[in-house]
Design a protein around this motif. Structure first.
Motif, PDB file in Angstrom:
ATOM      1  N   LEU A  69       7.497   6.821   4.030  1.00 48.24           N
ATOM      2  CA  LEU A  69       7.112   5.651   3.146  1.00 48.24           C
ATOM      3  C   LEU A  69       6.981   4.413   3.845  1.00 48.24           C
ATOM      4  CD1 LEU A  69       8.895   6.542  -0.093  1.00 48.24           C
ATOM      5  CD2 LEU A  69       6.506   6.776   0.256  1.00 48.24           C
ATOM      6  N   ALA A  70       8.039   4.273   4.891  1.00 47.14           N
ATOM      7  CA  ALA A  70       8.076   2.989   5.959  1.00 47.14           C
ATOM      8  C   ALA A  70       6.701   3.065   6.538  1.00 47.14           C
ATOM      9  CB  ALA A  70       9.113   3.194   6.681  1.00 47.14           C
ATOM     10  N   LEU A  71       6.231   4.155   6.937  1.00 45.62           N
ATOM     11  CA  LEU A  71       4.823   4.329   7.695  1.00 45.62           C
ATOM     12  C   LEU A  71       3.832   3.761   6.943  1.00 45.62           C
ATOM     13  CD1 LEU A  71       3.760   5.342  10.507  1.00 45.62           C
ATOM     14  CD2 LEU A  71       3.194   7.516   9.314  1.00 45.62           C
ATOM     15  N   VAL A  72       3.542   4.027   5.525  1.00 45.61           N
ATOM     16  CA  VAL A  72       2.545   3.770   4.772  1.00 45.61           C
ATOM     17  C   VAL A  72       2.813   2.466   4.228  1.00 45.61           C
ATOM     18  CG1 VAL A  72       1.651   6.173   4.378  1.00 45.61           C
ATOM     19  CG2 VAL A  72       3.119   5.216   2.824  1.00 45.61           C
ATOM     20  N   LYS A  73       3.942   1.718   4.394  1.00 46.27           N
ATOM     21  CA  LYS A  73       4.309   0.502   3.814  1.00 46.27           C
ATOM     22  C   LYS A  73       4.518   0.580   2.424  1.00 46.27           C
ATOM     23  CE  LYS A  73       1.920  -2.102   7.240  1.00 46.27           C
ATOM     24  NZ  LYS A  73       0.913  -3.342   7.421  1.00 46.27           N
ATOM     25  N   LEU A  74       5.235   1.607   1.893  1.00 49.26           N
ATOM     26  CA  LEU A  74       5.890   1.871   0.470  1.00 49.26           C
ATOM     27  C   LEU A  74       7.499   2.019   0.420  1.00 49.26           C
ATOM     28  CD1 LEU A  74       3.019   4.003  -0.971  1.00 49.26           C
ATOM     29  CD2 LEU A  74       3.225   1.572  -1.471  1.00 49.26           C
ATOM     30  N   ALA A  75       7.967   1.340   1.386  1.00 49.71           N
ATOM     31  CA  ALA A  75       9.551   1.563   1.353  1.00 49.71           C
ATOM     32  C   ALA A  75      10.043   1.017   0.247  1.00 49.71           C
ATOM     33  CB  ALA A  75       9.926   0.604   2.624  1.00 49.71           C
ATOM     34  N   GLY A  76      10.911   1.638  -0.560  1.00 59.16           N
ATOM     35  CA  GLY A  76      11.583   0.914  -1.835  1.00 59.16           C
ATOM     36  C   GLY A  76      10.762   1.569  -3.220  1.00 59.16           C
ATOM     37  N   PHE A  77       9.699   2.361  -2.749  1.00 62.87           N
ATOM     38  CA  PHE A  77       8.807   2.845  -3.940  1.00 62.87           C
ATOM     39  C   PHE A  77       9.335   4.212  -4.271  1.00 62.87           C
ATOM     40  CE2 PHE A  77       6.428  -0.824  -3.056  1.00 62.87           C
ATOM     41  CZ  PHE A  77       5.422  -0.756  -3.864  1.00 62.87           C
ATOM     42  N   GLU A  78      10.378   4.741  -3.804  1.00 62.02           N
ATOM     43  CA  GLU A  78      10.812   6.189  -3.872  1.00 62.02           C
ATOM     44  C   GLU A  78      10.975   6.490  -5.492  1.00 62.02           C
ATOM     45  OE1 GLU A  78      12.382   4.924  -0.055  1.00 62.02           O
ATOM     46  OE2 GLU A  78      12.150   3.831  -1.982  1.00 62.02           O
ATOM     47  N   LYS A  79      11.604   5.761  -6.396  1.00 63.79           N
ATOM     48  CA  LYS A  79      11.689   6.260  -7.922  1.00 63.79           C
ATOM     49  C   LYS A  79      10.357   5.753  -8.651  1.00 63.79           C
ATOM     50  CE  LYS A  79      16.709   5.702  -7.369  1.00 63.79           C
ATOM     51  NZ  LYS A  79      17.928   5.155  -8.045  1.00 63.79           N
ATOM     52  N   ARG A  80       9.388   5.082  -8.193  1.00 63.90           N
ATOM     53  CA  ARG A  80       8.195   4.645  -9.087  1.00 63.90           C
ATOM     54  C   ARG A  80       7.590   5.927  -9.493  1.00 63.90           C
ATOM     55  NH1 ARG A  80       5.731  -0.291  -7.918  1.00 63.90           N
ATOM     56  NH2 ARG A  80       7.600  -1.996  -7.589  1.00 63.90           N
ATOM     57  N   GLU A  81       7.015   5.809 -10.773  1.00 63.13           N
ATOM     58  CA  GLU A  81       6.293   7.145 -11.194  1.00 63.13           C
ATOM     59  C   GLU A  81       4.827   6.786 -10.632  1.00 63.13           C
ATOM     60  OE1 GLU A  81       7.288   9.748 -12.812  1.00 63.13           O
ATOM     61  OE2 GLU A  81       9.366   8.731 -13.058  1.00 63.13           O
ATOM     62  N   ILE A  82       3.925   7.864 -10.567  1.00 64.01           N
ATOM     63  CA  ILE A  82       2.667   8.027  -9.975  1.00 64.01           C
ATOM     64  C   ILE A  82       1.890   7.179 -10.758  1.00 64.01           C
ATOM     65  CG2 ILE A  82       0.736   9.330  -9.515  1.00 64.01           C
ATOM     66  CD1 ILE A  82       3.186   9.684  -7.510  1.00 64.01           C
ATOM     67  N   THR A  83       2.064   7.059 -12.186  1.00 58.16           N
ATOM     68  CA  THR A  83       1.368   6.402 -13.080  1.00 58.16           C
ATOM     69  C   THR A  83       1.636   4.911 -12.958  1.00 58.16           C
ATOM     70  OG1 THR A  83       2.992   6.792 -14.889  1.00 58.16           O
ATOM     71  CG2 THR A  83       1.008   8.485 -14.812  1.00 58.16           C
ATOM     72  N   GLU A  84       2.505   4.597 -12.317  1.00 60.49           N
ATOM     73  CA  GLU A  84       2.875   3.007 -11.966  1.00 60.49           C
ATOM     74  C   GLU A  84       2.264   2.494 -10.937  1.00 60.49           C
ATOM     75  OE1 GLU A  84       7.113   3.138 -14.134  1.00 60.49           O
ATOM     76  OE2 GLU A  84       7.197   3.314 -12.283  1.00 60.49           O
ATOM     77  N   LEU A  85       1.469   3.339  -9.996  1.00 61.17           N
ATOM     78  CA  LEU A  85       0.930   2.803  -8.842  1.00 61.17           C
ATOM     79  C   LEU A  85      -0.498   2.553  -8.965  1.00 61.17           C
ATOM     80  CD1 LEU A  85       2.665   5.522  -6.445  1.00 61.17           C
ATOM     81  CD2 LEU A  85       3.527   3.282  -7.139  1.00 61.17           C
ATOM     82  N   SER A  86      -0.996   1.700  -8.258  1.00 60.36           N
ATOM     83  CA  SER A  86      -2.407   1.290  -8.005  1.00 60.36           C
ATOM     84  C   SER A  86      -3.224   2.514  -7.321  1.00 60.36           C
ATOM     85  CB  SER A  86      -2.581   0.025  -7.382  1.00 60.36           C
ATOM     86  OG  SER A  86      -2.293   0.104  -5.899  1.00 60.36           O
ATOM     87  N   GLY A  87      -4.253   2.418  -7.287  1.00 63.45           N
ATOM     88  CA  GLY A  87      -5.150   3.220  -6.571  1.00 63.45           C
ATOM     89  C   GLY A  87      -4.778   3.284  -5.142  1.00 63.45           C
ATOM     90  N   GLY A  88      -4.642   2.010  -4.637  1.00 61.37           N
ATOM     91  CA  GLY A  88      -4.441   2.141  -3.000  1.00 61.37           C
ATOM     92  C   GLY A  88      -2.917   2.695  -2.755  1.00 61.37           C
ATOM     93  N   GLN A  89      -2.112   2.455  -3.801  1.00 57.89           N
ATOM     94  CA  GLN A  89      -0.720   3.057  -3.546  1.00 57.89           C
ATOM     95  C   GLN A  89      -0.566   4.377  -3.571  1.00 57.89           C
ATOM     96  OE1 GLN A  89       1.133   0.282  -6.631  1.00 57.89           O
ATOM     97  NE2 GLN A  89       1.797  -1.048  -5.207  1.00 57.89           N
ATOM     98  N   GLN A  90      -1.280   4.862  -4.650  1.00 58.05           N
ATOM     99  CA  GLN A  90      -1.289   6.300  -4.896  1.00 58.05           C
ATOM    100  C   GLN A  90      -1.915   6.964  -3.518  1.00 58.05           C
ATOM    101  OE1 GLN A  90      -2.860   7.933  -8.516  1.00 58.05           O
ATOM    102  NE2 GLN A  90      -2.528   6.148  -9.632  1.00 58.05           N
ATOM    103  N   GLN A  91      -2.946   6.413  -2.824  1.00 52.05           N
ATOM    104  CA  GLN A  91      -3.711   6.858  -1.738  1.00 52.05           C
ATOM    105  C   GLN A  91      -2.423   6.973  -0.622  1.00 52.05           C
ATOM    106  OE1 GLN A  91      -5.218   9.105  -0.112  1.00 52.05           O
ATOM    107  NE2 GLN A  91      -7.324   8.311  -1.028  1.00 52.05           N
ATOM    108  N   ARG A  92      -1.855   5.898  -0.369  1.00 51.94           N
ATOM    109  CA  ARG A  92      -0.479   5.929   0.524  1.00 51.94           C
ATOM    110  C   ARG A  92       0.346   6.920   0.285  1.00 51.94           C
ATOM    111  NH1 ARG A  92      -0.366   0.497   3.067  1.00 51.94           N
ATOM    112  NH2 ARG A  92      -2.116  -0.684   2.328  1.00 51.94           N
ATOM    113  N   VAL A  93       0.673   7.118  -0.993  1.00 50.54           N
ATOM    114  CA  VAL A  93       1.662   8.186  -1.366  1.00 50.54           C
ATOM    115  C   VAL A  93       0.977   9.496  -0.818  1.00 50.54           C
ATOM    116  CG1 VAL A  93       2.860   9.637  -3.172  1.00 50.54           C
ATOM    117  CG2 VAL A  93       2.984   7.069  -3.113  1.00 50.54           C
ATOM    118  N   ALA A  94      -0.354   9.840  -1.007  1.00 52.23           N
ATOM    119  CA  ALA A  94      -1.102  11.090  -0.724  1.00 52.23           C
ATOM    120  C   ALA A  94      -0.809  11.249   0.882  1.00 52.23           C
ATOM    121  CB  ALA A  94      -2.350  10.906  -1.175  1.00 52.23           C
ATOM    122  N   ILE A  95      -1.095  10.122   1.676  1.00 58.79           N
ATOM    123  CA  ILE A  95      -0.978  10.016   3.259  1.00 58.79           C
ATOM    124  C   ILE A  95       0.251  10.572   3.404  1.00 58.79           C
ATOM    125  CG2 ILE A  95      -1.283   8.761   5.199  1.00 58.79           C
ATOM    126  CD1 ILE A  95      -3.613   7.378   3.640  1.00 58.79           C
ATOM    127  N   ALA A  96       1.449   9.781   2.891  1.00 56.71           N
ATOM    128  CA  ALA A  96       2.751  10.169   3.190  1.00 56.71           C
ATOM    129  C   ALA A  96       2.928  11.688   2.897  1.00 56.71           C
ATOM    130  CB  ALA A  96       3.567   9.049   2.401  1.00 56.71           C
TER     131      ALA A  96
END
Length: 384
Positions: A122-149
């Protein structure tokens, strides 16, 4: 010197769906640690290659090697690759942490190790601190970063990316291009990226395979592909271009639109019919007396940092020009270019023949021809 074994290699790999040949005896070799792009229009076979690498499809013939070992019959789950899809394919019932942790949990890693892995990814894709977020709460770009992570959390040796940025808006897409390139460089693993976007391929890749109709039309560095297209398809598909018929009268002298022009290409037969390529950014508008061609301005549009101008010569050939200053619609002006801006293509030349012709160039002779052309340009320009 011992050559390093490619991390991935296709040898005469073919695949058909019914009567449709999807891949036609493909050969390719990928070195470890590079960013590769499969570029081509829809239906060219690029996504099929990813599915063969990942084990989602089986080849009809030919062999696929991973680090020198045939993997045609290796199950998908045992291949050391992971895929990032266009639609992300995240688990909507899991939060960010659980999505990224999914692969390591399947491997039954200790929970403490999984926690560190998720934090690192998550740090690598710049989403540190997003661990507890629901997928539906993320933007398209954030979802793509989760998929990469999530894909990287499995420690793949090869990461496959199947048009992962196509659903993003322009600015976010540009940002993610840079992010993916940075991630690849930082991790040093092999990326195989599929796209139909030429600008994206040129910006991100170490090496590009241009595909069409189930064949690799050309492969090389972004600079090679753009500056030295092998055929009409590649020249037309990679960026904007002007292509006109010509006759290669002799080495370093080509005839098109009624005139002879010095250039830096060689290796054709005398008076061979060829295609002549001139990129819009290599053309300049000038006054008629200094122009190599005379054209009439027909249209123009503002593109932000340049004007895209359409002009027509007296033989009704259309020319695209990129200029920093606007032109006047209807004006008669000169069109000029340098000898090294002219690229000559044989009709239907194979990549092997193209490479052999390039290798046969006499560099000293080519440089002498270029200097002569420059001297001539300082004097009279072209030959009538």
């Amino acid at each position: 010197m011992v050559e390093e074994t490619p991390i991935l290699e296709f040898s005469q790999v073919a695949l058909s769906f019914g009567d449709a040949e999807v891949l036609k005896k493909i050969d390719l070799a990928l070195e470890a640690g590079k960013f590769y792009t499969l570029l081509g229009p829809s239906g060219s076979g690029k996504s099929t290659i990813l599915k063969l690498i990942s084990g989602q499809l089986q080849a009809d013939s030919g062999k696929i090697y991973f680090e020198g070992k045939v993997i045609n019959d290796v199950p998908a789950e045992k291949r050391r690759v992971n895929t990032v899809f266009q639609n992300y394919s995240l688990f909507p019932n899991m939060n960010v942490y659980d999505n990224v942790a999914f692969g390591p949990r399947l491997k039954k890693l200790p929970e403490g190790e999984i926690k560190e892995k998720v934090k690192e990814m998550l740090a690598l894709v710049k989403l540190a601190g997003f661990e507890k977020r629901e997928i539906t709460e993320l933007s398209g770009g954030q979802q793509q970063r989760v998929a990469i992570a999530r894909a990287l959390a499995n420690d793949p040796e090869v990461l496959l990316l199947d048009e992962p940025l196509s659903a993003l808006d322009y600015k976010l897409r540009k940002d993610m291009q840079q992010e993916l390139r940075n991630i690849q460089k930082r991790l040093g693993i092999t990326f195989v990226f599929v796209t139909h976007d030429q600008e994206e391929a040129l910006a991100m890749s170490d090496w590009i395979f241009v595909m069409n109709d189930g064949l690799i039309q050309q492969n090389g560095t972004p600079e090679d592909i753009y500056d030295e297209p092998i055929n009409h398809f590649v020249a037309d598909f990679i960026g904007e271009t002007n292509i006109v018929p010509g006759i290669m009268k002799e080495d370093y002298l080509v005839h098109f639109v009624g005139k002879d022009f010095e250039n830096v290409d060689a290796g054709m037969r005398p008076n061979e019919q060829v295609e002549v390529v001139l990129r819009p950014e290599d053309l300049d508008l000038t006054d008629i007396d200094n122009g190599k061609l005379v054209v009439t301005i027909k249209d123009q549009s503002f593109r932000g940092d340049y004007y895209e101008i359409v002009a027509v010569d007296d033989d009704l050939n259309s020319w695209q020009v990129q200029a920093t200053n606007p032109a006047t619609i209807g004006a008669r002006v000169g069109l000029t270019f340098d000898p090294e801006d002219i690229h000559i293509m044989r009709y239907n030349e194979s990549e092997a023949a193209f490479d052999a012709r390039l290798e046969s160039y006499d560099e000293e002779e080519a440089e002498a021809a270029l200097q002569a052309a420059r001297d001539d340009q300082d004097g009279s320009g072209g030959h009538d």
